[in-house]
Design a protein around this motif. Structure first.
Motif, PDB file in Angstrom:
ATOM      1  N   UNK A   1       0.815  -1.219   0.000  1.00 52.15           N
ATOM      2  CA  UNK A   1       0.000   0.000   0.000  1.00 52.15           C
ATOM      3  C   UNK A   1       0.845   1.265   0.000  1.00 52.15           C
ATOM      4  N   UNK A   2       2.115   1.158   0.383  1.00 47.28           N
ATOM      5  CA  UNK A   2       2.948   2.354   0.489  1.00 47.28           C
ATOM      6  C   UNK A   2       3.591   2.743  -0.831  1.00 47.28           C
ATOM      7  N   UNK A   3       3.608   1.851  -1.802  1.00 51.29           N
ATOM      8  CA  UNK A   3       4.410   2.087  -2.995  1.00 51.29           C
ATOM      9  C   UNK A   3       3.970   3.315  -3.780  1.00 51.29           C
ATOM     10  N   UNK A   4       2.678   3.475  -3.992  1.00 43.88           N
ATOM     11  CA  UNK A   4       2.195   4.604  -4.799  1.00 43.88           C
ATOM     12  C   UNK A   4       2.523   5.933  -4.129  1.00 43.88           C
ATOM     13  N   UNK A   5       2.243   6.023  -2.830  1.00 44.68           N
ATOM     14  CA  UNK A   5       2.507   7.278  -2.126  1.00 44.68           C
ATOM     15  C   UNK A   5       4.001   7.588  -2.090  1.00 44.68           C
ATOM     16  N   UNK A   6       4.828   6.574  -1.816  1.00 49.05           N
ATOM     17  CA  UNK A   6       6.273   6.806  -1.747  1.00 49.05           C
ATOM     18  C   UNK A   6       6.821   7.251  -3.097  1.00 49.05           C
TER      19      UNK A   6
END
Length: 480
Positions: free
Chosen positions: A106-111
């Motif tokens: 879930x963190x990949x897009x935001x990061x």
């Protein structure tokens, strides 16, 4: 009609001079461009333009080339591990602490969104990102407007520090080989992206986490496909000592013996070569080898300076003939701050203000990065080059007074003076904000992701320590 943008009567243009092979200042001319490239640089543009902008109190400079960065979880790691390290591993925090923070899928897009937004806001137009292969990587990189080289990493060994003083390697050769196959497929998909701004890079993750046959095979596959290869090498003393234990060689000597080094190879960091004062070697052959092979070093000073480590020195590498380009590696993902730190670290290491100049560091962040990627159409403002450019507001208070605008930018203003950024003639940053990404939304999301990852840190630590034990806060927390 082709959409043409012209910036009229520009105060200062950082133009490419073919005669000297470097950048020069030009004053008072126009910069005109469209999606195909630069049409006019420094002369008076006579044609019709779709958009006309004033160049008054503006500097137009080439887009910066970030040759080494990591999206993945790195943008989420801010303010956690800056004061920690493993004493027995020369104070390096990476091996023991970085694995504790895992934002999950879930963190990949935001990061990725935060990293790309921050880099473009600091003038980066070309970005080489080393991370895990995933479909959303292609989607967001394509939408961002950046020129992106995507390097899906693969390796056969994971690092683990169980007892706080010994680095161990957990090997799974077959899994590493499978990851290699998937990485090659992803790199080809990046190259085929319809934007035309993406490409793939072959990236065995670290020199000591891949078997020699995998390193050699990776170089062969990269060359068959006409792709660049990048690998972390000579990045820490722990790695340096491990290679000495296994082979008796430095990372540069080891890779050269495998036939890996060449003009198509970018070595991540390459700090602990045989001349470095921390090593046991007392020779100075590695820089000669790098220069002879035409291999590029990706220099990322900020993240290593935080751990008390530095290249010795950027000026020395350049004088030895090594092509050194600039990367950001981890946060703050700010190319202008990285360039400033590179200047400072080089002068400290060289014990001389003359070790490196502002002109040198601009060259490293533009032309050297382009050279590493085998390109002569980026990192410069010249007719026919790609329209990748940065507009600097000379009226920004931190720029004033201005005697030399590049010095004001690098030593004082940094990204605060970046007004607009164009890639392939398209506006990607306007008034300091990304135009193609929901940057503000990603920044809001990443706080919750960091909180979640911190709460789970003990599950990823071999010793089960909480985030408070792993990374005590700067000041005691009292009261409510």
């Amino acid at each position: 009609m082709t959409e043409i943008t012209v910036i009229r009567d520009v105060d200062t243009i950082v133009a490419y001079d073919a005669a000297s092979g470097g950048h020069v200042y030009r004053h008072g001319g126009d910069v005109a461009f469209d999606a195909t490239g630069l049409i006019c640089v420094g002369q008076h543009f006579e044609g019709e333009a779709t958009t006309e902008l004033s160049g008054k109190a503006r500097m137009v400079m080439p887009g910066l080339v970030d040759i080494h960065c990591h999206s993945h979880d790195e943008p989420m790691a801010k303010s956690i591990f800056e004061d920690v390290g493993t004493p027995a591993l020369w104070g390096q925090a990476m091996y023991e602490f970085s694995g504790a923070l895992d934002g999950g899928e879930d963190a990949r897009a935001a990061c990725l969104t935060v990293m790309l937004g921050d880099l473009m806001r600091s003038g980066a137009t070309t970005i080489l990102d080393i991370a895990g292969a995933h479909d959303i990587w292609l989607d967001i990189a394509g939408r961002s407007g950046a020129r992106a080289y995507l390097a899906p990493g693969f390796r056969q060994a994971d690092w683990i520090v169980r007892d706080g003083h010994r680095l161990e390697y957990e090997w799974n050769d077959d899994a590493g080989r499978d990851a290699f196959v998937r990485a090659l497929d992803f790199a080809e998909r990046a190259r085929a992206h319809p934007s035309g701004r993406l490409d793939g890079v072959v990236s065995p993750s670290q020199v000591e986490t891949c078997r020699p046959d995998l390193l050699a095979d990776a170089a062969d596959e990269a060359r068959k496909r006409g792709m660049k290869l990048t690998v972390h090498a000579a990045q820490t003393m722990a790695e340096h000592e491990e290679l000495l234990r296994r082979t008796g060689l430095t990372a540069v000597q080891y890779l050269d013996g495998l036939g890996v080094l060449g003009t198509d190879v970018i070595l991540g960091h390459c700090i602990f070569a045989d001349h470095h004062s921390w090593t046991r070697q007392r020779t100075q052959n590695d820089l000669v080898t790098l220069a002879e092979r035409g291999t590029t070093v990706a220099h990322c000073p900020v993240t290593f300076a935080r751990s008390g480590m530095a290249l010795e020195t950027l000026g020395a590498y350049r004088r030895a003939g090594v092509n050194v380009a600039i990367g950001t590696d981890s946060y703050p993902f700010n190319m202008l701050e990285e360039m400033r730190q590179a200047l400072i670290c080089s002068r400290l290491g060289g014990k001389s203000v003359f070790d490196l100049t502002t002109s040198d560091i601009l060259d490293a962040a533009t032309l050297a990065g382009a050279r590493a990627l085998g390109r002569n159409d980026i990192g410069r403002l010249s007719v026919g080059a790609k329209a990748d450019l940065v507009v600097i507001d000379l009226d920004t208070p931190s720029m004033r007074p201005v005697y030399d605008p590049l010095r004001s930018l690098l030593h004082c203003a940094a990204e605060r003076a970046v007004e607009r950024v164009y890639v392939d003639g398209q506006l990607t940053i306007d008034k300091g904000k990304p135009t193609q990404l929901d940057y503000d939304g990603a920044v809001r999301e990443i706080q919750a992701l960091q909180d979640w990852a911190c709460a789970r840190a003990g599950m990823n630590d071999p010793r089960g320590r909480s985030i408070g034990e792993l990374a005590p806060k700067s000041l005691p927390v009292v009261g409510n």
